[in-house]
Design a protein around this motif. Structure first.
Motif, short mmCIF file in Angstrom:
data_model
loop_
_atom_site.label_atom_id
_atom_site.label_comp_id
_atom_site.label_asym_id
_atom_site.label_seq_id
_atom_site.Cartn_x
_atom_site.Cartn_y
_atom_site.Cartn_z
N SER A 1 0.83 -1.20 0.00
CA SER A 1 0.00 0.00 0.00
C SER A 1 0.87 1.26 0.00
N ILE A 2 1.94 1.25 0.78
CA ILE A 2 2.85 2.40 0.85
C ILE A 2 3.55 2.61 -0.48
N VAL A 3 4.00 1.54 -1.11
CA VAL A 3 4.66 1.63 -2.42
C VAL A 3 3.72 2.28 -3.43
N VAL A 4 2.49 1.80 -3.49
CA VAL A 4 1.53 2.31 -4.47
C VAL A 4 1.17 3.76 -4.17
N ARG A 5 0.91 4.08 -2.91
CA ARG A 5 0.58 5.48 -2.56
C ARG A 5 1.69 6.44 -2.95
N ASP A 6 2.94 6.02 -2.71
CA ASP A 6 4.06 6.86 -3.10
C ASP A 6 4.12 7.01 -4.62
N ALA A 7 3.91 5.91 -5.33
CA ALA A 7 3.93 5.97 -6.81
C ALA A 7 2.81 6.87 -7.34
N LEU A 8 1.66 6.87 -6.68
CA LEU A 8 0.55 7.71 -7.11
C LEU A 8 0.87 9.19 -6.95
N MET A 9 1.83 9.50 -6.11
CA MET A 9 2.25 10.89 -5.92
C MET A 9 3.29 11.34 -6.95
N GLN A 10 3.89 10.40 -7.65
CA GLN A 10 4.94 10.75 -8.62
C GLN A 10 4.44 11.72 -9.70
N PRO A 11 3.25 11.50 -10.29
CA PRO A 11 2.77 12.48 -11.28
C PRO A 11 2.61 13.88 -10.70
N VAL A 12 2.18 13.98 -9.46
CA VAL A 12 2.03 15.28 -8.81
C VAL A 12 3.40 15.94 -8.68
#
Length: 183
Positions: free
Chosen positions: A81-92
């Motif tokens: 979950s932490i890996v995905v949440r961090d990746a979801l912030m990459q575009p931002v």
């Protein structure tokens, strides 16, 4: 828990811990069954990646997701979950750090069925059609965040390590042998 009542029909008491070796004998006695649930296997981790991505725009293929599941052996559900949440912030982060943007085609924010051709997305300075600006210059309704990519996921994976270490796994196996049951 002892003496909760005389009519316990229909009552289930469930406890969970990541550190069962600190439980004393009295509490272990009160939980008749102790079931060890191991870290998720590869197929479960694949499902977790898909679940956490949800309907977020991404460019990940099924093979990409399988590769991520394979790379995350030893990761817990929370770790993934932490890996995905961090990746979801990459575009931002890409939007915030961009010095150049270009026009692209994409769905309108107000009506996804309407395709606009004047949306702005971050790009490198040498990209054809790039013009210098920062994200604060982009009107909110014209911003097109780049979809999450495999490189975003790998970048997040490189900085997010599993929280369960080998020493904990040895302790869990010992506890399971002494007091538990397989799930």
């Amino acid at each position: 828990m002892q003496g909760v009542g005389t009519d316990n029909e229909g009552i289930l008491v469930l406890g969970a811990t990541n550190i069962p070796w600190v439980l004393d004998a009295a509490i272990r006695r009160r939980f008749e069954k102790r079931i060890y649930i191991p870290l998720p296997e590869e197929h479960a981790r694949l499902y977790m990646f898909k679940l956490h991505l949800g309907n977020t725009p991404h460019m990940l293929s099924e093979d990409d997701l399988k590769q991520l599941a394979k790379k995350t052996s030893g990761y817990s559900g929370a770790d993934i979950s932490i890996v995905v949440r961090d990746a979801l912030m990459q575009p931002v982060r890409k939007v915030q750090s961009a010095t150049h943007f270009r026009k692209v085609q994409g769905p309108s924010r107000t009506d996804p069925n309407v395709i606009l051709d004047d949306l702005l997305t971050p790009c490198s300075p040498g990209c054809p059609g790039a013009f210098e600006m920062t994200w604060v210059d982009v009107p909110g309704d014209k911003l097109f965040e780049p979809p999450v990519s495999m490189s975003d996921m790998l970048r997040s994976l490189a900085t997010s390590k599993p929280t369960v270490n080998d020493e904990d796994m040895v302790k869990l196996d010992k506890f399971k042998e002494d007091f538990g049951q397989e799930g």
